[in-house]
Design an enzyme around this catalytic site. Sequence first.
Site, PDB file in Angstrom:
ATOM      1  N   TYR A   3      63.572  68.249  63.504  1.00  0.00           N
ATOM      2  CA  TYR A   3      63.663  67.548  62.207  1.00  0.00           C
ATOM      3  C   TYR A   3      65.017  67.842  61.554  1.00  0.00           C
ATOM      4  CZ  TYR A   3      62.828  66.706  57.202  1.00  0.00           C
ATOM      5  OH  TYR A   3      62.929  66.295  55.895  1.00  0.00           O
ATOM      6  N   GLU A  56      66.485  71.532  55.453  1.00  0.00           N
ATOM      7  CA  GLU A  56      66.296  71.965  56.840  1.00  0.00           C
ATOM      8  C   GLU A  56      67.577  71.834  57.655  1.00  0.00           C
ATOM      9  OE1 GLU A  56      63.665  73.320  58.631  1.00  0.00           O
ATOM     10  OE2 GLU A  56      62.633  73.609  56.726  1.00  0.00           O
ATOM     11  N   SER A 116      67.903  66.891  53.849  1.00  0.00           N
ATOM     12  CA  SER A 116      66.932  67.981  53.686  1.00  0.00           C
ATOM     13  C   SER A 116      67.586  69.345  53.798  1.00  0.00           C
ATOM     14  CB  SER A 116      65.882  67.835  54.790  1.00  0.00           C
ATOM     15  OG  SER A 116      65.155  69.026  54.939  1.00  0.00           O
TER      16      SER A 116
HETATM   17  P1  NAP Z   1      56.642  60.876  53.452  1.00  0.00           P
HETATM   18  O1  NAP Z   1      55.647  60.878  52.350  1.00  0.00           O
HETATM   19  O2  NAP Z   1      56.252  61.448  54.770  1.00  0.00           O
HETATM   20  O3  NAP Z   1      57.130  59.382  53.675  1.00  0.00           O
HETATM   21  C1  NAP Z   1      57.819  58.999  54.833  1.00  0.00           C
HETATM   22  C2  NAP Z   1      57.834  57.492  54.889  1.00  0.00           C
HETATM   23  O4  NAP Z   1      58.485  57.079  56.086  1.00  0.00           O
HETATM   24  C3  NAP Z   1      56.454  56.848  54.896  1.00  0.00           C
HETATM   25  O5  NAP Z   1      56.475  55.716  54.055  1.00  0.00           O
HETATM   26  C4  NAP Z   1      56.287  56.417  56.347  1.00  0.00           C
HETATM   27  O6  NAP Z   1      55.431  55.314  56.502  1.00  0.00           O
HETATM   28  C5  NAP Z   1      57.721  56.030  56.673  1.00  0.00           C
HETATM   29  N1  NAP Z   1      57.971  55.951  58.113  1.00  0.00           N
HETATM   30  C6  NAP Z   1      57.701  56.898  59.048  1.00  0.00           C
HETATM   31  N2  NAP Z   1      58.048  56.450  60.268  1.00  0.00           N
HETATM   32  C7  NAP Z   1      58.554  55.197  60.085  1.00  0.00           C
HETATM   33  C8  NAP Z   1      59.065  54.219  60.964  1.00  0.00           C
HETATM   34  N3  NAP Z   1      59.139  54.415  62.281  1.00  0.00           N
HETATM   35  N4  NAP Z   1      59.490  53.038  60.446  1.00  0.00           N
HETATM   36  C9  NAP Z   1      59.414  52.802  59.111  1.00  0.00           C
HETATM   37  N5  NAP Z   1      58.924  53.698  58.227  1.00  0.00           N
HETATM   38  C10 NAP Z   1      58.506  54.879  58.711  1.00  0.00           C
HETATM   39  O7  NAP Z   1      57.972  61.626  52.998  1.00  0.00           O
HETATM   40  P2  NAP Z   1      58.459  62.032  51.520  1.00  0.00           P
HETATM   41  O8  NAP Z   1      57.881  63.367  51.199  1.00  0.00           O
HETATM   42  O9  NAP Z   1      58.270  60.887  50.609  1.00  0.00           O
HETATM   43  O10 NAP Z   1      60.009  62.271  51.777  1.00  0.00           O
HETATM   44  C11 NAP Z   1      60.929  61.197  51.679  1.00  0.00           C
HETATM   45  C12 NAP Z   1      62.162  61.529  52.508  1.00  0.00           C
HETATM   46  O11 NAP Z   1      62.748  62.727  51.988  1.00  0.00           O
HETATM   47  C13 NAP Z   1      61.863  61.799  54.001  1.00  0.00           C
HETATM   48  O12 NAP Z   1      62.915  61.262  54.765  1.00  0.00           O
HETATM   49  C14 NAP Z   1      61.862  63.302  54.092  1.00  0.00           C
HETATM   50  O13 NAP Z   1      62.243  63.736  55.376  1.00  0.00           O
HETATM   51  C15 NAP Z   1      62.900  63.678  53.041  1.00  0.00           C
HETATM   52  N6  NAP Z   1      62.671  65.000  52.475  1.00  0.00           N
HETATM   53  C16 NAP Z   1      61.497  65.262  51.862  1.00  0.00           C
HETATM   54  C17 NAP Z   1      61.267  66.524  51.349  1.00  0.00           C
HETATM   55  C18 NAP Z   1      59.985  66.855  50.643  1.00  0.00           C
HETATM   56  O14 NAP Z   1      59.795  68.021  50.301  1.00  0.00           O
HETATM   57  N7  NAP Z   1      59.141  65.882  50.363  1.00  0.00           N
HETATM   58  C19 NAP Z   1      62.271  67.520  51.444  1.00  0.00           C
HETATM   59  C20 NAP Z   1      63.463  67.198  52.076  1.00  0.00           C
HETATM   60  C21 NAP Z   1      63.668  65.923  52.577  1.00  0.00           C
HETATM   61  P3  NAP Z   1      53.875  55.579  56.900  1.00  0.00           P
HETATM   62  O15 NAP Z   1      53.290  56.366  55.764  1.00  0.00           O
HETATM   63  O16 NAP Z   1      53.316  54.220  57.059  1.00  0.00           O
HETATM   64  O17 NAP Z   1      53.938  56.373  58.182  1.00  0.00           O
HETATM   65  P1  GDP Z   2      58.428  72.405  55.427  1.00  0.00           P
HETATM   66  O1  GDP Z   2      59.214  73.457  54.697  1.00  0.00           O
HETATM   67  O2  GDP Z   2      59.016  71.049  55.284  1.00  0.00           O
HETATM   68  O3  GDP Z   2      58.140  72.756  56.839  1.00  0.00           O
HETATM   69  O4  GDP Z   2      57.030  72.280  54.603  1.00  0.00           O
HETATM   70  P2  GDP Z   2      55.577  72.859  54.895  1.00  0.00           P
HETATM   71  O5  GDP Z   2      54.831  72.734  53.622  1.00  0.00           O
HETATM   72  O6  GDP Z   2      54.951  72.229  56.090  1.00  0.00           O
HETATM   73  O7  GDP Z   2      55.823  74.413  55.229  1.00  0.00           O
HETATM   74  C1  GDP Z   2      56.396  75.293  54.273  1.00  0.00           C
HETATM   75  C2  GDP Z   2      56.285  76.715  54.807  1.00  0.00           C
HETATM   76  O8  GDP Z   2      54.922  77.110  54.770  1.00  0.00           O
HETATM   77  C3  GDP Z   2      56.735  76.904  56.268  1.00  0.00           C
HETATM   78  O9  GDP Z   2      57.537  78.067  56.335  1.00  0.00           O
HETATM   79  C4  GDP Z   2      55.442  77.121  57.033  1.00  0.00           C
HETATM   80  O10 GDP Z   2      55.598  77.973  58.171  1.00  0.00           O
HETATM   81  C5  GDP Z   2      54.614  77.812  55.956  1.00  0.00           C
HETATM   82  N1  GDP Z   2      53.170  77.730  56.190  1.00  0.00           N
HETATM   83  C6  GDP Z   2      52.312  78.785  56.178  1.00  0.00           C
HETATM   84  N2  GDP Z   2      51.072  78.374  56.449  1.00  0.00           N
HETATM   85  C7  GDP Z   2      51.119  77.030  56.612  1.00  0.00           C
HETATM   86  C8  GDP Z   2      50.129  76.051  56.900  1.00  0.00           C
HETATM   87  O11 GDP Z   2      48.954  76.345  57.049  1.00  0.00           O
HETATM   88  N3  GDP Z   2      50.557  74.755  56.960  1.00  0.00           N
HETATM   89  C9  GDP Z   2      51.875  74.399  56.770  1.00  0.00           C
HETATM   90  N4  GDP Z   2      52.229  73.108  56.839  1.00  0.00           N
HETATM   91  N5  GDP Z   2      52.832  75.316  56.537  1.00  0.00           N
HETATM   92  C10 GDP Z   2      52.458  76.623  56.449  1.00  0.00           C
END
Ligand code: NAP
Ligand code: GDP
Length: 325
Positions: A150, A128, A126
């Site tokens: 995270y 992050e 990520s």
């Molecule tokens: P997501 O929708 O939150 O999916 C996370 C998955 O992990 C879900 O299937 C969840 O299952 C599973 N999980 C959570 N805790 C677990 C555990 N203890 N054992 C087994 N499975 C578990 O995330 P996503 O958006 O698809 O993202 C996929 C990956 O990319 C994540 O690792 C995330 O951190 C990384 N990532 C995402 C973004 C983004 O913008 N989406 C950006 C940077 C990195 P349940 O639903 O059953 O809890």
């Molecule tokens: P992140 O970048 O993985 O933390 O994704 P989020 O969608 O949760 O947040 C993106 C940005 O939106 C962060 O900088 C938050 O502080 C900002 N933000 C502003 N208002 C909100 C809110 O109401 N909910 C969330 N989740 N984020 C917010």
Amino acid sequence: MRRVLITGITGQDGGYLTEQLLAEGSQVHGLVHDQGETIGAFRADFPSVSVHVGDLADSDALRRLVSEVEPDELYNLAGISSVAFSWEQPVVTAEISGVAAAVLFQAALRLQEHTGRRIACVQASSSEIFGVAQTFPQDEDTPVRPVSPYGAAKAYAHHMAGVYRSKGLHVASCILFNHESPRRPATFVTRKITAAAARIGAEGSGVLRLGNLDAGRDWGWAPDYVDAMVRAARHDVGDDFVIATGRTHTVEEFAEAALRHAGVGDEWRDHIEVDPQFLRPMDTAVMVGNAGKARRELGWKPTLDFEEIVSRMVDHDMELLRAGS
Ligand code: NAP
Ligand code: GDP
């Protein structure tokens, strides 16, 4: 036939990845930890996927899973994906989003040594991990200095990807910038905004309460990011790749675009209020990634721009409203 193991298969990216891999004819196995509604819905959507029930926190079960499935490709997508939640559960986040990745890499390396077959691993890392970056845009050489539990957990997994790469395992660490879709939960700001915009557009009234409106994110389209991970798995060598669009927009700009698309005109700003409960103790202000290396080496590029992503998400939420769900 290519055999693939996905952790986090029920998540946003897991669903898109499963669709892509099944479409190309791969045999897909997935780790699912929720035995309730999630698993039932997942089985109904993807009857041909082999579902394995387990928890990333159970290292022994993870090792067994890898040796039983004997995957050609392993995608580690599972984890605590919310920065906000990681502040509530920092230790669980470390175990699930950090340590579990190392367990999987170790299991994959053992399997590779045992079978003599290449196992390609992809770690969903990520942006992050960069924390409050001092250089723009961020690329693979940007210092890793997380500012959230995270980010720290993901940083550990990212470093362990490098460690196992040096031991001969193909591990790609895809440093994913935020990526969105109609499947994003409303705990994330984009989906919270598009769901509210659809409602405000339909009712002609209502208020959207947000935290930091000035936060800037490099928002991409989730299926594109999944495609990047598949390309990284199949690249000649395991490596780090930033996956991003290279464009940043503020939360306020996202809200404006969504409200306008939902039919709210120039008075869109009247429907937004800042609510301190959504401000974070520590927030990464502006993120923007340089995916030049992925473009050059993986032939990857994003297919949708910011406006199209917002439009598709708002359209989906307007459709849900019309359908009464
Ligand atoms: P997501 O929708 O939150 O999916 C996370 C998955 O992990 C879900 O299937 C969840 O299952 C599973 N999980 C959570 N805790 C677990 C555990 N203890 N054992 C087994 N499975 C578990 O995330 P996503 O958006 O698809 O993202 C996929 C990956 O990319 C994540 O690792 C995330 O951190 C990384 N990532 C995402 C973004 C983004 O913008 N989406 C950006 C940077 C990195 P349940 O639903 O059953 O809890
Ligand atoms: P992140 O970048 O993985 O933390 O994704 P989020 O969608 O949760 O947040 C993106 C940005 O939106 C962060 O900088 C938050 O502080 C900002 N933000 C502003 N208002 C909100 C809110 O109401 N909910 C969330 N989740 N984020 C917010």
